[in-house]
Design an enzyme around this catalytic site. Sequence first.
Site, PDB file in Angstrom:
ATOM      1  N   HIS A 254      47.464  39.615  44.872  1.00 23.36           N
ATOM      2  CA  HIS A 254      46.708  38.357  44.847  1.00 23.36           C
ATOM      3  C   HIS A 254      47.114  37.508  43.643  1.00 23.36           C
ATOM      4  CE1 HIS A 254      42.955  35.932  45.514  1.00 23.36           C
ATOM      5  NE2 HIS A 254      43.091  35.733  44.217  1.00 23.36           N
ATOM      6  N   GLU A 255      47.118  38.119  42.466  1.00 24.60           N
ATOM      7  CA  GLU A 255      47.453  37.348  41.266  1.00 24.60           C
ATOM      8  C   GLU A 255      48.916  36.955  41.239  1.00 24.60           C
ATOM      9  OE1 GLU A 255      45.129  36.119  39.669  1.00 24.60           O
ATOM     10  OE2 GLU A 255      43.515  37.418  40.394  1.00 24.60           O
TER      11      GLU A 255
ATOM     12  N   GLU B 186      44.733  29.053  45.796  1.00 27.22           N
ATOM     13  CA  GLU B 186      44.154  30.222  46.447  1.00 27.22           C
ATOM     14  C   GLU B 186      44.815  30.502  47.783  1.00 27.22           C
ATOM     15  OE1 GLU B 186      41.589  33.470  45.963  1.00 27.22           O
ATOM     16  OE2 GLU B 186      42.187  31.852  44.597  1.00 27.22           O
TER      17      GLU B 186
ATOM     18  N   HIS C 185      49.254  33.628  42.882  1.00 30.54           N
ATOM     19  CA  HIS C 185      48.996  32.536  41.939  1.00 30.54           C
ATOM     20  C   HIS C 185      50.200  32.329  41.016  1.00 30.54           C
ATOM     21  CE1 HIS C 185      44.848  31.696  42.883  1.00 30.54           C
ATOM     22  NE2 HIS C 185      44.443  32.930  42.640  1.00 30.54           N
TER      23      HIS C 185
END
Length: 491
Positions: free
Chosen positions: A256-257, A286, A260
């Site tokens: 997830h990170e 996101e 980003h």
Amino acid sequence: MTAYDDLMEFTKQTQALGQVAGRLGWDQETMMPRGAAPQRAEEMAAMESMLHARRTDPRVADWLAAIDAGTLDPVAAAQVREIRRSFERTSKVPAALATKLAKLTSAAQGIWAEARAADDFKAFAPTLAEVIMLKREEGQALAAGGDVYDAMLEDYEPGTTGADLEAMFGAMRPVLSELRAAVREAQAPAKLEGTFDEGAQMKLTRQLARAFGYDMARGRVDKAVHPFSSGSGLDVRITTRTNEADPFNCFYSTIHEVGHAAYEQNIDTAYLLTPLGRGVSMGVHESQSRIYENQIGRSRAFTGWLFGQMKDAFGDFGIADEDAFYGAVNRVNDGYIRTEADELQYNLHVLLRFDLERALMSGDLQVSDLEAAWNDRFEADFGYAVDKPSNGVLQDVHWSVGLFGYFPTYSLGNVYAGCLNEAMRAALPDLDASLAKGDTSPATDWLGTHVQTHGGLYAPRDVIERASGQAPSEGPLLGYLTEKFSAIYGI
């Protein structure tokens, strides 16, 4: 030099100082000794005071007025657009208020962490009430008579209003609730159980970061209570967390990170240290983290590869085969924590927060009633009671640091990801063959080209529409979730 050149040189220095302030925030979450918190609050306040002064410097207005818009190319016009927008918004907020907020939210972060560890909302409530008071004051200054919450949303998703989100979320909630109810009645897949060495988790999580294109020469992976990504351009750092009973928490927080971080790393380097040199909005940001984590990282093809990596790292861990592992990765579980929620239930967590923070900002909900309101809403949405504040109202850091208007961008990002996934799959019909080998590059390259490289060049919804060929809507996401979980659960 022209007025545009002078403006861009001044802006570049301001952007660089903003990156330094961001690094202080990263350090506070990862390396800073606990006893340094009072001094760090003063440092953050000093940085914010200086940045506010630069962002409202009268010379910015003079340079903007002197620029002939007809002489600008599209990129320069976009730079001026973003500088003007920032200048006009920042100028509405008194410098003293901006400094006071920076100091308070830096200190509030530590107070929240201690209250969370002690499961004591009352210990945090007075500080939260003060944050809300100052944020409401800031919002009123920005709104200039308009809707305060809409003014706050502009910081995270320009062009979106609370009414827009209310309509979108209102269409999502019944579909998600109905699908969730059907899943809870069906036979669940096998559950991952056992103990997984945290050192081995961190080794594999760094492998996953590289597999998703994270450039470790311009980044690093550390541990924090709440995973996050920080920075842009040539220095983009991420954090993750480990739990010896739940390696998926570590792996999917990292992916997830990385979504980003990859966005920031892949922005055209011509935009470095300019307003265009960062993600255009938190919703678009996101969309990248969620499509990396879910549509790519939790796909049947990629989890087949990850199953092999897990066996190499941990030996026989009790899951029979790739199909069973895919079910385990995507299993719908009861739980309290948003960041640990499965793909199906995640948006219900966000919708809860969206409604509560709008009520807090409007004054319809008081901080003294927040914990009870949270617990009532959670039980109504999820069917069981919150057991302690750290699993409820104290679980997220966002409100302590003043991020009101941020939460809804998580679900908006999921909506954007649904649109992007539909377009990406149409463009890459053989994608699963690559994912089954652990090669995400066709997907990440497509996202890099169609979304990430543009940085702030286009408006948020324009980015998604240009990439996906359609105006953003909840339909693709709801269709994807219904198809995926109906198949996994046989409903």
